[in-house]
Design an enzyme around this catalytic site. Structure first.
Site, PDB file in Angstrom:
ATOM      1  N   GLU A 243      33.995  40.484  58.368  1.00  0.00           N
ATOM      2  CA  GLU A 243      34.073  40.036  57.100  1.00  0.00           C
ATOM      3  C   GLU A 243      32.741  39.337  56.482  1.00  0.00           C
ATOM      4  OE1 GLU A 243      37.114  37.012  55.921  1.00  0.00           O
ATOM      5  OE2 GLU A 243      37.798  37.436  57.903  1.00  0.00           O
TER       6      GLU A 243
ATOM      7  N   HIS B 170      46.442  35.312  66.404  1.00  0.00           N
ATOM      8  CA  HIS B 170      45.064  35.257  65.516  1.00  0.00           C
ATOM      9  C   HIS B 170      44.919  33.551  65.612  1.00  0.00           C
ATOM     10  CE1 HIS B 170      42.227  34.716  62.464  1.00  0.00           C
ATOM     11  NE2 HIS B 170      42.966  34.351  61.748  1.00  0.00           N
TER      12      HIS B 170
ATOM     13  N   CYS C  45      40.578  38.794  58.630  1.00  0.00           N
ATOM     14  CA  CYS C  45      40.874  38.657  60.064  1.00  0.00           C
ATOM     15  C   CYS C  45      41.400  40.011  60.936  1.00  0.00           C
ATOM     16  CB  CYS C  45      41.314  37.502  60.522  1.00  0.00           C
ATOM     17  SG  CYS C  45      40.235  36.070  60.092  1.00  0.00           S
TER      18      CYS C  45
HETATM   19  P1  HMG Z   1      43.866  19.706  56.222  1.00  0.00           P
HETATM   20  O1  HMG Z   1      43.617  19.060  54.912  1.00  0.00           O
HETATM   21  O2  HMG Z   1      43.238  19.442  57.283  1.00  0.00           O
HETATM   22  O3  HMG Z   1      45.566  19.629  56.357  1.00  0.00           O
HETATM   23  O4  HMG Z   1      43.858  21.108  56.002  1.00  0.00           O
HETATM   24  P2  HMG Z   1      46.541  18.564  57.043  1.00  0.00           P
HETATM   25  O5  HMG Z   1      46.106  17.260  56.091  1.00  0.00           O
HETATM   26  O6  HMG Z   1      48.043  19.299  56.966  1.00  0.00           O
HETATM   27  O7  HMG Z   1      46.093  18.072  58.345  1.00  0.00           O
HETATM   28  C1  HMG Z   1      46.257  19.070  59.353  1.00  0.00           C
HETATM   29  C2  HMG Z   1      47.294  18.675  60.712  1.00  0.00           C
HETATM   30  O8  HMG Z   1      46.445  17.322  61.080  1.00  0.00           O
HETATM   31  C3  HMG Z   1      48.343  18.327  60.200  1.00  0.00           C
HETATM   32  O9  HMG Z   1      49.303  18.739  61.225  1.00  0.00           O
HETATM   33  C4  HMG Z   1      48.570  16.785  60.235  1.00  0.00           C
HETATM   34  O10 HMG Z   1      49.774  16.114  60.442  1.00  0.00           O
HETATM   35  C5  HMG Z   1      47.565  16.504  61.172  1.00  0.00           C
HETATM   36  P3  HMG Z   1      50.750  19.518  61.020  1.00  0.00           P
HETATM   37  O11 HMG Z   1      51.256  18.449  60.309  1.00  0.00           O
HETATM   38  O12 HMG Z   1      50.293  20.567  60.285  1.00  0.00           O
HETATM   39  O13 HMG Z   1      51.231  19.849  62.385  1.00  0.00           O
HETATM   40  N1  HMG Z   1      46.819  15.150  61.133  1.00  0.00           N
HETATM   41  C6  HMG Z   1      46.796  14.164  62.072  1.00  0.00           C
HETATM   42  N2  HMG Z   1      47.047  14.473  63.364  1.00  0.00           N
HETATM   43  C7  HMG Z   1      46.827  13.417  64.327  1.00  0.00           C
HETATM   44  N3  HMG Z   1      46.105  12.167  63.953  1.00  0.00           N
HETATM   45  C8  HMG Z   1      45.736  12.267  62.701  1.00  0.00           C
HETATM   46  C9  HMG Z   1      46.082  13.093  61.723  1.00  0.00           C
HETATM   47  N4  HMG Z   1      45.926  13.333  60.499  1.00  0.00           N
HETATM   48  C10 HMG Z   1      46.393  14.596  59.964  1.00  0.00           C
HETATM   49  N5  HMG Z   1      45.504  10.765  62.221  1.00  0.00           N
HETATM   50  C11 HMG Z   1      43.788  23.577  56.678  1.00  0.00           C
HETATM   51  C12 HMG Z   1      44.291  22.252  57.054  1.00  0.00           C
HETATM   52  C13 HMG Z   1      44.251  24.613  57.581  1.00  0.00           C
HETATM   53  C14 HMG Z   1      44.725  23.852  55.052  1.00  0.00           C
HETATM   54  C15 HMG Z   1      42.422  23.475  56.234  1.00  0.00           C
HETATM   55  O14 HMG Z   1      41.750  23.540  57.296  1.00  0.00           O
HETATM   56  C16 HMG Z   1      41.642  24.981  55.639  1.00  0.00           C
HETATM   57  O15 HMG Z   1      41.991  25.427  54.380  1.00  0.00           O
HETATM   58  N6  HMG Z   1      41.332  25.892  56.619  1.00  0.00           N
HETATM   59  C17 HMG Z   1      40.907  27.327  56.205  1.00  0.00           C
HETATM   60  C18 HMG Z   1      42.317  27.946  56.127  1.00  0.00           C
HETATM   61  C19 HMG Z   1      42.849  28.506  57.383  1.00  0.00           C
HETATM   62  O16 HMG Z   1      42.301  28.311  58.522  1.00  0.00           O
HETATM   63  N7  HMG Z   1      44.291  29.108  57.183  1.00  0.00           N
HETATM   64  C20 HMG Z   1      44.967  29.546  58.351  1.00  0.00           C
HETATM   65  C21 HMG Z   1      46.115  30.776  57.849  1.00  0.00           C
HETATM   66  S1  HMG Z   1      45.005  31.847  56.882  1.00  0.00           S
HETATM   67  C22 HMG Z   1      44.165  32.704  58.417  1.00  0.00           C
HETATM   68  O17 HMG Z   1      44.516  32.380  59.470  1.00  0.00           O
HETATM   69  C23 HMG Z   1      43.159  33.710  57.928  1.00  0.00           C
HETATM   70  C24 HMG Z   1      41.813  33.348  58.139  1.00  0.00           C
HETATM   71  O18 HMG Z   1      41.489  33.342  59.340  1.00  0.00           O
HETATM   72  C25 HMG Z   1      40.847  34.140  57.331  1.00  0.00           C
HETATM   73  C26 HMG Z   1      40.940  35.796  57.430  1.00  0.00           C
HETATM   74  O19 HMG Z   1      41.858  36.170  57.577  1.00  0.00           O
HETATM   75  O20 HMG Z   1      39.667  36.309  57.330  1.00  0.00           O
HETATM   76  C27 HMG Z   1      41.495  31.793  57.584  1.00  0.00           C
END
Ligand code: HMG
Length: 392
Positions: free
Chosen positions: A79, A233, A111
C-alpha cells in the site's frame, strides 16, 4: 497436491528510531510505548530505500539462479506504491534477473493484500505444478511526525517463494475471509500519509478476529486445540496480544495454553524491533515464530489472522514440513541490532524527505545507507534503481 512456502526472506532498513528516545522527545512516558504498545525500535527508511529496494533485497536473500529461471509470476503486495500504473513487481523482476516469460503484478488492500497474493500463488502452482511464484510484501508505514500513529511506523519486506513440495509450510485449502466497508484507516491519492480513526481501527481488528475465527471454527469443525501457534497481523504487538487473549480457550490443558503463549511471544520478537510493515507484518510474525520457537515440529498446524483496514480479514492455516528448520536463520536479531540509531531530529528529516524534482523531472539524493539495492536518482520522472555496489 502439496503447495506452500518453500523459502522466506526478510529485509528492513539500515536505520532505526528507538522508542524511548521518541517518547522523551514527545513528552510521553516511555512505558506507554514499551509496555502499552510492546515496541522497542522502529525501522526508518531514507528516500533511497523504498518498496522496490526492500522487496528486491528480501527476495535476493533467498533466491537461487535456478529459482530465477523457474519463477513465472512475481506479485508485490503493497500500500506504499511508488506509481499508479506500473507495478512494483516489474522493477523487482528486472533487478533480480528473473527469466522474461513471467507475469508481474501489484496487489492492494491495505495490510491484507499479501494474504490474497499468497492464495493466488497457491492456486497458480496447483494448476501449474512446475511453476514457482515469488510473493513479496513490501511497505513503508509513515503516519507523520507528532501524529497518534507515529509510534507505530516502520518499514520492511518479506519475500516468499511458493512451490509444490515446499520445504517450510504447506498452505492448507481452508480459509474464511470477511469484508466490511469501513473507514478505519485509508490514504487518498493526494496524501502521503494515511487518515486514521485509531481506536475504531483497533476495535474493528478485534471484532473481525472474533467473528472470522468463530465462522472458521464452525465451517471447518475445528478449534484452537488443533493448532500449535496463531500468527496475527502486527500493526503493533500489543494489539495482537489482545487478539491472542480474545481467542484463547481457557478450557485447553494448561500445557497447551503455555505452548500457544510461548509461540505467541516468539512471533512478535521481530515486530518489536521493526514496527509495522503493513502487509508483510503477519509474515514477519511467521518468520519470527519459526526462527525463535523452541517447541515446533513437522506436522504442527499454524493459524493466521490477516487484517487490512478498509477492511478485509482472513483466517487461513498452514502445516509445518519436515526439515523446515534448515531453511531459516538464527542470527536475525543480531542483524537487526546492526542498524544505525537516529536522533529524533534526524529521523524527522530523513523519513519524511520528499524528492525535489527540477523542471525536467530530475532529482538526486544524499548518500544514505541502504541494503543491497538503492534508488539511485530520478531522471526525467523515471526512478532509476540499482545494486548499491554498481556505479550506475
Ligand atoms: P494511543 O494514543 O497510543 O492509545 O493510540 P492509548 O492512549 O490507548 O495507549 C496505548 C496503550 O498504552 C494503552 O494500552 C494504554 O493503556 C497504554 P491498552 O489499554 O490498550 O492495553 N499506556 C501505558 N502503558 C504503560 N505505561 C504508561 C502508559 N500510558 C498508556 N505510562 C493507537 C494507539 C493504536 C490508536 C495509535 O497508535 C494509532 O492510531 N496507530 C495507527 C493505527 C493502528 O495501528 N491501528 C491498528 C488496527 S488497524 C490495522 O491493524 C491496520 C493497519 O496496519 C493499516 C493497514 O491495514 O494498512 C494499521
Amino acid at each position: 497436491m502439496n503447495v506452500g512456502i518453500d523459502k522466506i526472506g526478510f529485509a528492513t532498513t539500515q536505520y532505526l528510531l528507538n522508542m524511548d528516545d521518541l517518547a522523551k522527545e514527545r513528552g510521553v512516558d516511555p512505558d506507554k510505548y514499551s509496555k502499552g504498545l510492546l515496541l522497542e525500535n522502529l525501522s526508518i527508511a531514507p528516500i533511497t530505500e523504498d518498496i522496490i529496494t526492500l522487496g528486491a533485497s528480501a527476495a535476493d536473500s533467498i533466491l537461487s539462479d535456478e529459482d530465477k529461471e523457474t519463477i513465472d509470476m512475481v506479485i508485490v503486495a503493497t500500500e506504499s506504491s511508488i506509481d499508479q500504473s506500473k507495478a512494483a513487481a516489474t522493477y523487482i523482476h528486472h533487478l533480480l534477473g528473473i527469466q522474461p516469460f513471467a507475469r508481474s503484478i501489484e496487489m492492494k488492500e491495505a495490510c491484507y493484500s499479501a494474504t490474497a497474493a499468497l492464495d493466488y500463488a497457491r492456486l497458480h502452482v496447483e494448476k501449474h505444478p512446475d511453476s514457482k511464484v515469488l510473493v513479496i510484501a513490501a511497505d513503508v508505514a509513515r503516519y507523520g511526525a507528532n501524529t497518534p500513529g507515529e509510534p507505530t511506523q516502520g518499514a520492511g519486506s518479506v519475500a516468499m517463494l511458493v512451490t509444490q513440495n515446499p520445504r517450510i509450510l504447506l498452505l492448507n485449502d481452508n480459509s474464511v475471509a470477511q469484508t466490511r466497508d469501513i473507514m478505519d484507516f485509508w490514504r487518498p491519492n493526494y496524501s502521503t500519509t494515511p487518515y486514521v480513526n485509531g481506536m475504531y481501527s483497533t476495535k474493528q481488528y478485534l471484532d473481525m478476529l472474533k467473528t472470522t475465527w468463530a465462522e472458521f471454527q464452525k465451517r471447518f469443525d475445528t478449534s484452537l486445540a488443533d493448532f500449535s501457534a496463531f500468527c496475527f497481523h502486527l500493526p503493533f504487538p500489543k494489539l495482537a496480544l489482545k487478539g491472542f487473549r480474545k481467542i484463547m480457550d481457557k478450557s485447553l490443558p494448561t500445557q497447551w495454553q503455555e505452548k500457544l503463549q510461548a509461540n505467541f511471544e516468539s512471533s512478535i520478537l521481530y515486530s518489536k524491533q521493526v514496527g509495522n510493515i503493513y502487509t508483510g507484518s503477519l509474515f514477519l510474525g511467521l518468520l519470527s515464530l519459526l526462527e525463535n520457537s523452541q517447541n515446533l515440529a513437522a506436522g504442527d498446524r499454524i493459524a493466521f489472522f490477516s487484517y487490512g483496514s478498509g477492511a478485509v480479514a482472513e483466517i487461513f492455516t498452514g502445516t509445518l514440513v519436515d526439515g523446515f528448520q534448515e531453511q531459516l536463520h538464527s542470527s536475525r536479531l543480531q542483524e537487526l541490532n546492526q542498524r544505525q540509531p537516529l536522533s529524533v531530529a534526524t529521523y524527522e528529516k530523513l523519513f519524511f524527505e520528499e524528492a525535489q524534482l527540477d523542471a525536467d523531472g530530475n532529482a538526486t539524493f544524499a548518500d544514505y545507507l541502504t541494503g543491497p539495492f538503492a534508488l539511485k536518482e530520478i531522471l526525467g520522472h523515471e526512478r532509476l534503481y540499482g545494486r548499491t555496489n554498481d556505479k550506475n
